[in-house]
Design a protein around this motif. Structure first.
Motif, PDB file in Angstrom:
ATOM      1  N   ALA A  25       0.817  -1.220   0.000  1.00 49.00           N
ATOM      2  CA  ALA A  25       0.000   0.000   0.000  1.00 49.00           C
ATOM      3  C   ALA A  25       0.849   1.267   0.000  1.00 49.00           C
ATOM      4  N   LEU A  26       2.102   1.166   0.470  1.00 47.40           N
ATOM      5  CA  LEU A  26       2.937   2.360   0.643  1.00 47.40           C
ATOM      6  C   LEU A  26       4.161   2.421  -0.277  1.00 47.40           C
ATOM      7  N   PRO A  84      10.299   5.590  -0.878  1.00 50.42           N
ATOM      8  CA  PRO A  84      11.383   4.665  -1.210  1.00 50.42           C
ATOM      9  C   PRO A  84      11.878   3.858  -0.008  1.00 50.42           C
ATOM     10  N   ALA A  85      11.711   4.366   1.199  1.00 48.71           N
ATOM     11  CA  ALA A  85      12.135   3.625   2.386  1.00 48.71           C
ATOM     12  C   ALA A  85      11.277   2.368   2.569  1.00 48.71           C
ATOM     13  N   VAL A  86      10.025   2.431   2.152  1.00 47.46           N
ATOM     14  CA  VAL A  86       9.152   1.257   2.232  1.00 47.46           C
ATOM     15  C   VAL A  86       9.639   0.194   1.244  1.00 47.46           C
ATOM     16  N   THR A  87      10.099   0.636   0.090  1.00 50.33           N
ATOM     17  CA  THR A  87      10.664  -0.293  -0.895  1.00 50.33           C
ATOM     18  C   THR A  87      11.911  -0.968  -0.326  1.00 50.33           C
ATOM     19  N   LEU A 132      14.972   1.218   9.680  1.00 49.37           N
ATOM     20  CA  LEU A 132      14.261   2.055   8.713  1.00 49.37           C
ATOM     21  C   LEU A 132      13.111   2.819   9.369  1.00 49.37           C
ATOM     22  N   PHE A 133      12.595   2.297  10.448  1.00 49.52           N
ATOM     23  CA  PHE A 133      11.494   2.979  11.120  1.00 49.52           C
ATOM     24  C   PHE A 133      11.974   4.251  11.814  1.00 49.52           C
ATOM     25  N   GLN A 178       6.069   6.910  10.832  1.00 52.61           N
ATOM     26  CA  GLN A 178       4.905   7.748  10.519  1.00 52.61           C
ATOM     27  C   GLN A 178       3.738   6.938   9.962  1.00 52.61           C
ATOM     28  N   TYR A 179       3.999   5.717   9.534  1.00 50.84           N
ATOM     29  CA  TYR A 179       2.963   4.843   8.987  1.00 50.84           C
ATOM     30  C   TYR A 179       2.545   3.835  10.061  1.00 50.84           C
TER      31      TYR A 179
END
Length: 105
Positions: free
Chosen positions: A19-20, A25-28, A60-61, A68-69
């Protein structure tokens, strides 16, 4: 280790990532780091608990702002809990206590 529950948490995490991914790009990067582990979890190949330190992606968090997610962070936390052997008796007691004190029991 409950492999079916781990598969369920893996699916939830994949959904949150998918979904994100297009927005951040950090989610990737998180997806790339976790892909081998999630694939093994999907195939039921993880049968013994892992150590927290052996699960990639946690930095990464904080360092790339993924905290934020909320949905992604929760899915990642639940995935990690299952990978490390599931909810401990202490965590279960704490959750029950919190539910009682908030009136959602």
């Amino acid at each position: 280790m409950d492999t079916e529950k781990l598969k369920e948490k893996t699916l939830k995490l994949r959904s949150a990532i998918d979904a994100l991914k297009a927005m951040d790009p950090a989610v990737t990067r998180l997806d790339q780091e976790l892909a081998p582990l999630m694939d093994r979890a999907d195939r039921g190949q993880i049968r013994t608990p892992l150590e927290w330190r052996d699960i990639p992606g946690r930095f990464l968090f904080t360092e790339d702002g993924l905290q934020q997610y909320a949905e992604l962070e929760l899915a990642f936390a639940e995935f990690k809990i299952e990978l490390t052997g599931g909810e401990s008796p202490t965590l279960l007691r704490l959750k029950a206590q919190m539910a009682r004190s908030s009136g959602t029991d």
